[in-house]
Scaffold this motif. Structure first.
Motif, short mmCIF file in Angstrom:
data_model
loop_
_atom_site.label_atom_id
_atom_site.label_comp_id
_atom_site.label_asym_id
_atom_site.label_seq_id
_atom_site.Cartn_x
_atom_site.Cartn_y
_atom_site.Cartn_z
N THR A 33 41.81 9.18 23.22
CA THR A 33 43.24 8.90 23.13
C THR A 33 43.52 7.56 23.83
N ALA A 34 44.71 7.02 23.58
CA ALA A 34 45.10 5.76 24.22
C ALA A 34 45.14 5.94 25.74
N ARG A 35 45.62 7.07 26.22
CA ARG A 35 45.68 7.34 27.66
C ARG A 35 44.26 7.42 28.26
N GLN A 36 43.36 8.06 27.53
CA GLN A 36 41.98 8.15 28.00
C GLN A 36 41.34 6.76 28.04
N GLN A 37 41.60 5.96 27.02
CA GLN A 37 41.04 4.61 27.01
C GLN A 37 41.58 3.80 28.19
N GLU A 38 42.84 3.96 28.49
CA GLU A 38 43.43 3.24 29.62
C GLU A 38 42.71 3.62 30.92
N SER A 39 42.45 4.90 31.08
CA SER A 39 41.74 5.38 32.27
C SER A 39 40.32 4.83 32.31
N VAL A 40 39.63 4.88 31.18
CA VAL A 40 38.26 4.38 31.11
C VAL A 40 38.22 2.88 31.41
N CYS A 41 39.16 2.13 30.87
CA CYS A 41 39.16 0.67 31.08
C CYS A 41 39.45 0.31 32.54
N GLY A 42 40.33 1.06 33.18
CA GLY A 42 40.57 0.85 34.60
C GLY A 42 39.31 1.12 35.41
N GLN B 66 30.44 1.07 31.41
CA GLN B 66 30.98 1.73 30.20
C GLN B 66 30.48 3.17 30.12
N LEU B 67 29.19 3.35 30.32
CA LEU B 67 28.61 4.68 30.23
C LEU B 67 29.16 5.60 31.32
N ALA B 68 29.16 5.12 32.56
CA ALA B 68 29.64 5.93 33.68
C ALA B 68 31.11 6.31 33.53
N PRO C 23 32.57 11.02 31.35
CA PRO C 23 33.44 12.15 31.71
C PRO C 23 34.49 12.47 30.65
N VAL C 24 35.05 11.44 30.02
CA VAL C 24 36.04 11.66 28.96
C VAL C 24 35.34 12.27 27.74
N PHE C 25 34.17 11.77 27.41
CA PHE C 25 33.39 12.31 26.29
C PHE C 25 33.06 13.78 26.54
N ARG C 26 32.67 14.11 27.76
CA ARG C 26 32.34 15.49 28.12
C ARG C 26 33.56 16.39 27.97
N GLN C 27 34.70 15.93 28.46
CA GLN C 27 35.94 16.71 28.37
C GLN C 27 36.30 16.97 26.90
N GLN C 28 36.22 15.96 26.08
CA GLN C 28 36.52 16.11 24.65
C GLN C 28 35.52 17.06 23.99
N THR C 29 34.26 16.92 24.35
CA THR C 29 33.21 17.76 23.78
C THR C 29 33.44 19.22 24.15
N LEU C 30 33.74 19.49 25.40
CA LEU C 30 34.03 20.87 25.84
C LEU C 30 35.14 21.49 25.00
N GLU D 202 30.04 24.77 27.47
CA GLU D 202 29.47 24.22 28.71
C GLU D 202 28.05 23.70 28.48
N ARG D 203 27.23 24.51 27.83
CA ARG D 203 25.84 24.13 27.59
C ARG D 203 25.77 22.91 26.67
N TYR D 204 26.56 22.94 25.63
CA TYR D 204 26.59 21.85 24.67
C TYR D 204 27.02 20.54 25.35
N ALA D 205 28.13 20.59 26.10
CA ALA D 205 28.66 19.39 26.75
C ALA D 205 27.71 18.84 27.81
N ARG D 206 26.94 19.72 28.45
CA ARG D 206 25.97 19.28 29.45
C ARG D 206 24.81 18.53 28.78
N THR D 207 24.47 18.92 27.56
CA THR D 207 23.34 18.34 26.84
C THR D 207 23.76 17.16 25.97
N TRP D 208 24.89 17.26 25.30
CA TRP D 208 25.35 16.26 24.32
C TRP D 208 26.04 15.12 25.05
N THR D 209 25.28 14.19 25.56
CA THR D 209 25.80 13.06 26.31
C THR D 209 25.84 11.82 25.42
N LEU D 210 26.54 10.81 25.88
CA LEU D 210 26.58 9.54 25.14
C LEU D 210 25.19 8.93 25.03
#
Length: 191
Positions: free
Chosen positions: A50-59, A96-98, A102-109, A143-151
């Motif tokens: 989302t735009a809000r997530q991107q703003e957080s990631v960019c900061g 970028q990865l770091a 976390p946002v990718f994991r949250q979305q994946t969950l 939980e298992r999926y999000a722990r394994t499915w990383t960027l």
């Protein structure tokens, strides 16, 4: 996200050549907002964010880049060498990865849990599960999926087809492991 070149960012700094190997505080002060602004370009946002997530990631990226650049030494911060550019890009990729993981994991969950609940009636091993058990299994699956499915894992797949196959395989494996009956404890034999 858009990869910034050190040359482009350095061009934004004062035109006076510097002989120091480290970025000056004034240069970093001018550079970091540019890193954040470039990261926030709408054309650069990943579709799942989302735009809000991107703003957080960019900061976060701007902050991590500032910390990395403050500590690092370069051959020339004004006219970067190939090694300087490579080092800068390594810092950017790590930031970028770091910051995105976390946002990718949250979305994946969230998405995997929704998919698990929605597909449960069509999955033989999950048909007829009571709501409480279904919630527990789907929570475990997500939980298992999000722990394994990383960027980092996603980046290893060469194309969309193989990424989807890997995703489906992990989903099926997670369901099988999370829905398995608990192992029985065998009483120890007395000699």
């Amino acid at each position: 996200m858009l990869r910034l070149s050190l040359f482009t960012m350095c061009a934004l700094l004062a035109a006076v050549p510097a002989s120091a190997e480290k970025f000056r505080d004034a240069d970093l002060k001018a550079l970091v907002p540019q890193i954040r602004a470039t990261c926030l370009k709408p054309s650069d946002r990943q579709s799942w964010m989302t735009a809000r997530q991107q703003e957080s990631v960019c900061g976060c990226v701007a902050g991590k880049m500032h910390a990395s650049l403050r500590k690092a030494s370069f051959v020339n911060t004004r006219a970067p060498t190939a090694a300087d550019k490579k080092k800068y890009m390594a810092f950017q990729d790590a930031a970028q990865l770091a910051c995105t993981q976390p946002v990718f994991r949250q979305q994946t969950l969230r998405k995997v849990r929704q998919e698990c609940v929605a597909k449960a009636p069509g999955i033989p091993v999950m048909q007829g599960l009571k709501r409480q058990r279904l919630d527990k299994v789907c929570g475990c699956v997500s939980e298992r999926y999000a722990r394994t499915w990383t960027l980092e894992l996603v980046a290893k797949y060469p194309d969309t087809r193989s990424t989807m196959e890997g995703s489906r395989g992990l989903f099926a494996e997670s369901i099988a492991l999370c829905n398995a009956p608990p192992a029985r404890k065998t009483p120890a034999r007395k000699n």
